[in-house]
Design a protein around this motif. Structure first.
Motif, PDB file in Angstrom:
ATOM      1  N   ILE A  30       1.035  -1.180   0.029  1.00 39.00           N
ATOM      2  CA  ILE A  30       0.031  -0.199  -0.046  1.00 39.00           C
ATOM      3  C   ILE A  30       0.898   1.573   0.135  1.00 39.00           C
ATOM      4  CG2 ILE A  30      -2.189   1.079   1.524  1.00 39.00           C
ATOM      5  CD1 ILE A  30      -2.634  -1.100   0.380  1.00 39.00           C
ATOM      6  N   ASP A  31       0.668   1.924  -1.239  1.00 41.28           N
ATOM      7  CA  ASP A  31       1.480   3.466  -1.278  1.00 41.28           C
ATOM      8  C   ASP A  31       2.915   4.088  -0.750  1.00 41.28           C
ATOM      9  OD1 ASP A  31      -1.061   3.809  -2.015  1.00 41.28           O
ATOM     10  OD2 ASP A  31      -1.969   4.477  -0.395  1.00 41.28           O
ATOM     11  N   ILE A  32       3.519   2.284  -0.837  1.00 44.19           N
ATOM     12  CA  ILE A  32       5.086   2.842  -0.220  1.00 44.19           C
ATOM     13  C   ILE A  32       5.777   3.884  -1.859  1.00 44.19           C
ATOM     14  CG2 ILE A  32       7.235   2.224  -0.086  1.00 44.19           C
ATOM     15  CD1 ILE A  32       5.763   0.014   1.506  1.00 44.19           C
ATOM     16  N   CYS A  33       5.959   5.164  -0.792  1.00 46.57           N
ATOM     17  CA  CYS A  33       6.470   5.790  -2.293  1.00 46.57           C
ATOM     18  C   CYS A  33       7.246   6.984  -1.191  1.00 46.57           C
ATOM     19  CB  CYS A  33       5.185   6.705  -2.653  1.00 46.57           C
ATOM     20  SG  CYS A  33       4.373   7.860  -1.540  1.00 46.57           S
ATOM     21  N   ALA A  34       8.334   7.447  -2.025  1.00 49.33           N
ATOM     22  CA  ALA A  34       8.571   8.781  -1.771  1.00 49.33           C
ATOM     23  C   ALA A  34       8.673   9.818  -1.024  1.00 49.33           C
ATOM     24  CB  ALA A  34       9.528  10.023  -3.376  1.00 49.33           C
ATOM     25  N   ALA A  35       6.664  10.534  -0.803  1.00 53.81           N
ATOM     26  CA  ALA A  35       6.443  11.168  -0.548  1.00 53.81           C
ATOM     27  C   ALA A  35       6.778  10.178   1.206  1.00 53.81           C
ATOM     28  CB  ALA A  35       4.582  11.318   0.006  1.00 53.81           C
ATOM     29  N   TYR A  36       6.170   9.156   1.750  1.00 53.36           N
ATOM     30  CA  TYR A  36       6.528   9.483   3.294  1.00 53.36           C
ATOM     31  C   TYR A  36       8.166   9.397   3.950  1.00 53.36           C
ATOM     32  CZ  TYR A  36       1.797   8.063   2.603  1.00 53.36           C
ATOM     33  OH  TYR A  36       0.333   8.562   1.966  1.00 53.36           O
ATOM     34  N   LEU A  37       8.934   9.543   2.952  1.00 54.68           N
ATOM     35  CA  LEU A  37      10.342   9.226   3.127  1.00 54.68           C
ATOM     36  C   LEU A  37      11.690  10.663   2.660  1.00 54.68           C
ATOM     37  CD1 LEU A  37      10.308   5.561   1.875  1.00 54.68           C
ATOM     38  CD2 LEU A  37      11.240   5.950   3.957  1.00 54.68           C
ATOM     39  N   ASP A  38      10.845  11.816   2.032  1.00 57.78           N
ATOM     40  CA  ASP A  38      11.565  12.713   1.548  1.00 57.78           C
ATOM     41  C   ASP A  38      11.403  13.762   2.754  1.00 57.78           C
ATOM     42  OD1 ASP A  38      11.960  15.374   0.251  1.00 57.78           O
ATOM     43  OD2 ASP A  38      11.941  14.156  -1.605  1.00 57.78           O
ATOM     44  N   ASP A  39      12.136  14.569   3.363  1.00 52.27           N
ATOM     45  CA  ASP A  39      12.040  15.320   4.360  1.00 52.27           C
ATOM     46  C   ASP A  39      11.676  16.757   3.737  1.00 52.27           C
ATOM     47  OD1 ASP A  39      13.335  13.524   6.275  1.00 52.27           O
ATOM     48  OD2 ASP A  39      16.015  14.439   6.088  1.00 52.27           O
ATOM     49  N   ALA A  40      11.351  16.831   2.557  1.00 45.50           N
ATOM     50  CA  ALA A  40      10.701  18.225   2.087  1.00 45.50           C
ATOM     51  C   ALA A  40       9.223  17.771   2.115  1.00 45.50           C
ATOM     52  CB  ALA A  40      11.158  18.414   0.846  1.00 45.50           C
ATOM     53  N   SER A  41       8.971  17.094   2.235  1.00 46.46           N
ATOM     54  CA  SER A  41       7.662  16.009   2.256  1.00 46.46           C
ATOM     55  C   SER A  41       6.690  16.280   3.259  1.00 46.46           C
ATOM     56  CB  SER A  41       7.730  14.844   1.429  1.00 46.46           C
ATOM     57  OG  SER A  41       5.964  14.669   2.116  1.00 46.46           O
ATOM     58  N   PRO A  42       5.175  16.857   3.294  1.00 40.88           N
ATOM     59  CA  PRO A  42       5.046  17.347   4.318  1.00 40.88           C
ATOM     60  C   PRO A  42       4.123  15.871   5.301  1.00 40.88           C
ATOM     61  CG  PRO A  42       3.325  17.730   2.418  1.00 40.88           C
ATOM     62  CD  PRO A  42       4.717  17.568   1.961  1.00 40.88           C
ATOM     63  N   LEU A  43       4.237  15.074   4.369  1.00 44.75           N
ATOM     64  CA  LEU A  43       4.084  13.476   5.201  1.00 44.75           C
ATOM     65  C   LEU A  43       4.482  12.655   4.901  1.00 44.75           C
ATOM     66  CD1 LEU A  43       1.220  12.603   1.966  1.00 44.75           C
ATOM     67  CD2 LEU A  43       0.770  13.334   3.882  1.00 44.75           C
ATOM     68  N   ARG A  44       5.900  13.295   4.897  1.00 44.97           N
ATOM     69  CA  ARG A  44       7.016  12.289   6.087  1.00 44.97           C
ATOM     70  C   ARG A  44       6.913  12.445   7.357  1.00 44.97           C
ATOM     71  NH1 ARG A  44      11.188   9.583   7.164  1.00 44.97           N
ATOM     72  NH2 ARG A  44      13.057   9.934   6.984  1.00 44.97           N
ATOM     73  N   ALA A  45       7.797  10.888   7.351  1.00 48.04           N
ATOM     74  CA  ALA A  45       6.862   9.626   8.761  1.00 48.04           C
ATOM     75  C   ALA A  45       7.978   8.900   8.850  1.00 48.04           C
ATOM     76  CB  ALA A  45       5.665   8.871   8.624  1.00 48.04           C
ATOM     77  N   PRO A  46       8.566   8.242  10.184  1.00 48.40           N
ATOM     78  CA  PRO A  46       9.674   7.694  10.228  1.00 48.40           C
ATOM     79  C   PRO A  46       9.030   6.129  10.309  1.00 48.40           C
ATOM     80  CG  PRO A  46       8.513   7.758  12.289  1.00 48.40           C
ATOM     81  CD  PRO A  46       7.685   9.010  11.078  1.00 48.40           C
ATOM     82  N   VAL A  47       9.072   5.688   8.757  1.00 51.68           N
ATOM     83  CA  VAL A  47       8.287   4.302   7.980  1.00 51.68           C
ATOM     84  C   VAL A  47       9.883   3.471   7.848  1.00 51.68           C
ATOM     85  CG1 VAL A  47       6.183   5.695   7.941  1.00 51.68           C
ATOM     86  CG2 VAL A  47       8.017   5.769   6.073  1.00 51.68           C
ATOM     87  N   GLU A  48      10.847   4.094   8.436  1.00 49.92           N
ATOM     88  CA  GLU A  48      12.202   3.311   7.370  1.00 49.92           C
ATOM     89  C   GLU A  48      11.739   1.482   7.154  1.00 49.92           C
ATOM     90  OE1 GLU A  48      13.559   7.231   7.358  1.00 49.92           O
ATOM     91  OE2 GLU A  48      12.404   5.176   9.171  1.00 49.92           O
ATOM     92  N   ASP A  49      12.245   1.399   8.830  1.00 49.34           N
ATOM     93  CA  ASP A  49      11.603   0.248   8.896  1.00 49.34           C
ATOM     94  C   ASP A  49      10.740  -0.674   8.866  1.00 49.34           C
ATOM     95  OD1 ASP A  49      13.628  -0.110  10.978  1.00 49.34           O
ATOM     96  OD2 ASP A  49      12.640   0.664  12.473  1.00 49.34           O
ATOM     97  N   ALA A  50       9.454  -0.332   8.772  1.00 50.67           N
ATOM     98  CA  ALA A  50       8.898  -0.971   7.772  1.00 50.67           C
ATOM     99  C   ALA A  50       8.716  -1.126   5.907  1.00 50.67           C
ATOM    100  CB  ALA A  50       7.571   0.029   8.083  1.00 50.67           C
TER     101      ALA A  50
END
Length: 205
Positions: free
Chosen positions: A28-48
């Motif tokens: 489900i929806d693994i994309c750059a938006a959750y890992l890029d520091d410039a994104s408002p959706l950045r989240a600590p999801v590296e382990d996932a």
């Protein structure tokens, strides 16, 4: 105060569904938006993300289907409706924005299904249920982002469409561990089986 797990079991919640005969992995929806520091959706999801890569690689090596979802909106349209009005930062998923791109891993390979969606559930307004049924798939091993959002919505709809949702807790992530854990608890109580990474791999022999 009663223990949450004891309370749920005492009320009759949490009976395991168990897996069926033909599983597929749904990312489900693994994309750059959750890992890029410039994104408002950045989240600590590296382990996932790392856990999801493990599940995807294992499924492919053993010949099991792997499907991906992505959120996508055409710029200048009303696609996403009230969902986009409620969460304006979903604008990062407009076509052409690199934050909407898949990561190098996990990413779809040629021939793998990609479900484009505009709302939280991968089933809403898509052909996912029909395609799963046509392929004889009865079990979805669900990974991805975010636990409280699109993972939860998709797992709930999977159950409502007659598919057995197996949510891999270690392979899902959210903005805050409290959101993650609370939603895993509720999913496991009512709508899905929440399973470990090792259990997921055992379901993909």
């Amino acid at each position: 105060m009663r223990d949450l797990h004891d309370d749920a079991r005492g009320a009759g919640y949490g009976r395991p569904l168990g897996a069926g005969q033909r599983p597929a992995v749904l990312v489900i929806d693994i994309c750059a938006a959750y890992l890029d520091d410039a994104s408002p959706l950045r989240a600590p999801v590296e382990d996932a993300v790392r856990a999801t890569i493990t599940v995807v690689d294992h499924a492919r090596a053993n010949g099991h289907p792997v499907l991906f979802t992505r959120v996508t909106y055409r710029p200048g349209t009303s696609e996403g409706g009230l969902f986009r009005r409620k969460v304006p930062s979903l604008a990062v998923f407009e076509q052409g924005n690199p934050l909407a791109d898949f990561l190098p891993e996990p990413a779809p390979q040629p021939g793998e299904t990609v479900v484009s969606k505009q709302y939280p559930s991968a089933f809403h307004g898509t052909a996912l249920a029909a395609n799963l049924t046509a392929d004889g798939i009865d079990t979805l091993i669900i990974t991805g982002l975010t636990t409280s959002g699109c993972v939860r919505a998709t797992a709930t709809d999977a159950m409502q469409h007659g598919f057995r949702p197996m949510v891999v807790g270690q392979a899902c992530g959210d903005r805050d561990p409290r959101l993650h854990e609370a939603n895993l608890f509720d999913l496991d109580s009512k709508y899905a089986d929440v399973i470990s990474l090792d259990a997921a791999l055992r379901l993909l022999p």
